[in-house]
Design a protein around this motif. Sequence first.
Motif, PDB file in Angstrom:
ATOM      1  N   VAL A 158       0.839  -1.204   0.000  1.00  0.00           N
ATOM      2  CA  VAL A 158       0.000   0.000   0.000  1.00  0.00           C
ATOM      3  C   VAL A 158       0.874   1.255   0.000  1.00  0.00           C
ATOM      4  N   LEU A 159       1.931   1.273   0.797  1.00  0.00           N
ATOM      5  CA  LEU A 159       2.823   2.437   0.797  1.00  0.00           C
ATOM      6  C   LEU A 159       3.447   2.647  -0.582  1.00  0.00           C
ATOM      7  N   LEU A 160       3.909   1.576  -1.204  1.00  0.00           N
ATOM      8  CA  LEU A 160       4.472   1.696  -2.552  1.00  0.00           C
ATOM      9  C   LEU A 160       3.422   2.184  -3.553  1.00  0.00           C
ATOM     10  N   HIS A 161       2.231   1.640  -3.463  1.00  0.00           N
ATOM     11  CA  HIS A 161       1.149   2.057  -4.353  1.00  0.00           C
ATOM     12  C   HIS A 161       0.812   3.533  -4.147  1.00  0.00           C
ATOM     13  N   MET A 162       0.777   3.956  -2.893  1.00  0.00           N
ATOM     14  CA  MET A 162       0.442   5.356  -2.616  1.00  0.00           C
ATOM     15  C   MET A 162       1.543   6.311  -3.061  1.00  0.00           C
ATOM     16  N   ILE A 163       2.804   5.883  -2.994  1.00  0.00           N
ATOM     17  CA  ILE A 163       3.883   6.700  -3.558  1.00  0.00           C
ATOM     18  C   ILE A 163       3.642   6.869  -5.052  1.00  0.00           C
ATOM     19  N   GLU A 164       3.348   5.758  -5.718  1.00  0.00           N
ATOM     20  CA  GLU A 164       3.096   5.763  -7.162  1.00  0.00           C
ATOM     21  C   GLU A 164       1.932   6.689  -7.515  1.00  0.00           C
ATOM     22  N   GLU A 165       0.806   6.504  -6.851  1.00  0.00           N
ATOM     23  CA  GLU A 165      -0.397   7.277  -7.180  1.00  0.00           C
ATOM     24  C   GLU A 165      -0.265   8.751  -6.810  1.00  0.00           C
ATOM     25  N   THR A 166       0.290   9.033  -5.647  1.00  0.00           N
ATOM     26  CA  THR A 166       0.423  10.424  -5.225  1.00  0.00           C
ATOM     27  C   THR A 166       1.406  11.159  -6.129  1.00  0.00           C
ATOM     28  N   ALA A 167       2.477  10.491  -6.516  1.00  0.00           N
ATOM     29  CA  ALA A 167       3.432  11.101  -7.445  1.00  0.00           C
ATOM     30  C   ALA A 167       2.779  11.367  -8.799  1.00  0.00           C
ATOM     31  N   ARG A 168       1.974  10.427  -9.256  1.00  0.00           N
ATOM     32  CA  ARG A 168       1.269  10.602 -10.533  1.00  0.00           C
ATOM     33  C   ARG A 168       0.367  11.842 -10.470  1.00  0.00           C
ATOM     34  N   HIS A 169      -0.387  11.969  -9.389  1.00  0.00           N
ATOM     35  CA  HIS A 169      -1.312  13.100  -9.274  1.00  0.00           C
ATOM     36  C   HIS A 169      -0.584  14.417  -9.018  1.00  0.00           C
ATOM     37  N   ALA A 170       0.551  14.371  -8.327  1.00  0.00           N
ATOM     38  CA  ALA A 170       1.358  15.588  -8.170  1.00  0.00           C
ATOM     39  C   ALA A 170       1.880  16.040  -9.534  1.00  0.00           C
ATOM     40  N   GLY A 171       2.245  15.085 -10.385  1.00  0.00           N
ATOM     41  CA  GLY A 171       2.674  15.422 -11.747  1.00  0.00           C
ATOM     42  C   GLY A 171       1.540  16.003 -12.569  1.00  0.00           C
ATOM     43  N   HIS A 172       0.352  15.402 -12.456  1.00  0.00           N
ATOM     44  CA  HIS A 172      -0.821  15.977 -13.136  1.00  0.00           C
ATOM     45  C   HIS A 172      -1.037  17.411 -12.649  1.00  0.00           C
ATOM     46  N   ALA A 173      -0.968  17.603 -11.334  1.00  0.00           N
ATOM     47  CA  ALA A 173      -1.200  18.926 -10.743  1.00  0.00           C
ATOM     48  C   ALA A 173      -0.163  19.933 -11.237  1.00  0.00           C
ATOM     49  N   ASP A 174       1.069  19.470 -11.432  1.00  0.00           N
ATOM     50  CA  ASP A 174       2.117  20.348 -11.937  1.00  0.00           C
ATOM     51  C   ASP A 174       1.764  20.869 -13.328  1.00  0.00           C
ATOM     52  N   ILE A 175       1.252  19.984 -14.175  1.00  0.00           N
ATOM     53  CA  ILE A 175       0.864  20.393 -15.534  1.00  0.00           C
ATOM     54  C   ILE A 175      -0.336  21.335 -15.494  1.00  0.00           C
TER      55      ILE A 175
END
Length: 166
Positions: free
Chosen positions: A138-155
């Motif tokens: 779950v921690l690994l998955h949440m790193i993956e998902e949160t990073a993905r959404h932070a990247g979306h937010a950056d764009i």
Amino acid sequence: MTTDQFSTSTEREALCGFLDKQRAALLRKVEGVSDADARRTPTASSLSLLGLLKHSALWERRWFQIIVAGRTFPGEWPEAEVEDWADDDFRVDEQDTVERWTAYFEEQVAVSRDITAGLDLEAPCRRPKLAHRNLRWVLLHMIEETARHAGHADIVRESLDGSRGV
């Protein structure tokens, strides 16, 4: 949330540190943005800063409190019947504000940290459908998902005002 430096001396510290770094990046993307701008969808996708924050806050709660810890919340996922969770999680309106969803996200993160601190990384998820997964997964998955959404937010943020960088 401060995440300038974090220890990687243990697997737990590294996982939690990298997740906190991504959580903080997401929050930085909504800092200083008006509620109206945070609701805008300035790219080809239907994503808004506020929708990304709302979705991330809801799933922070779901992954750690419902899936990992086995808690239930009447009227919430997965018990409540909503036709399309993905669309609903990202949908925002005039009642959704940066202040409201930032506070909610931070509250859920605090609870997630408490849950994480009290469990072994090998602890299986308490939600029966995901009992084959553990806290580490779950921690690994949440790193993956949160990073993905932070990247979306950056764009999205760059499209709104030219601000760049996580």
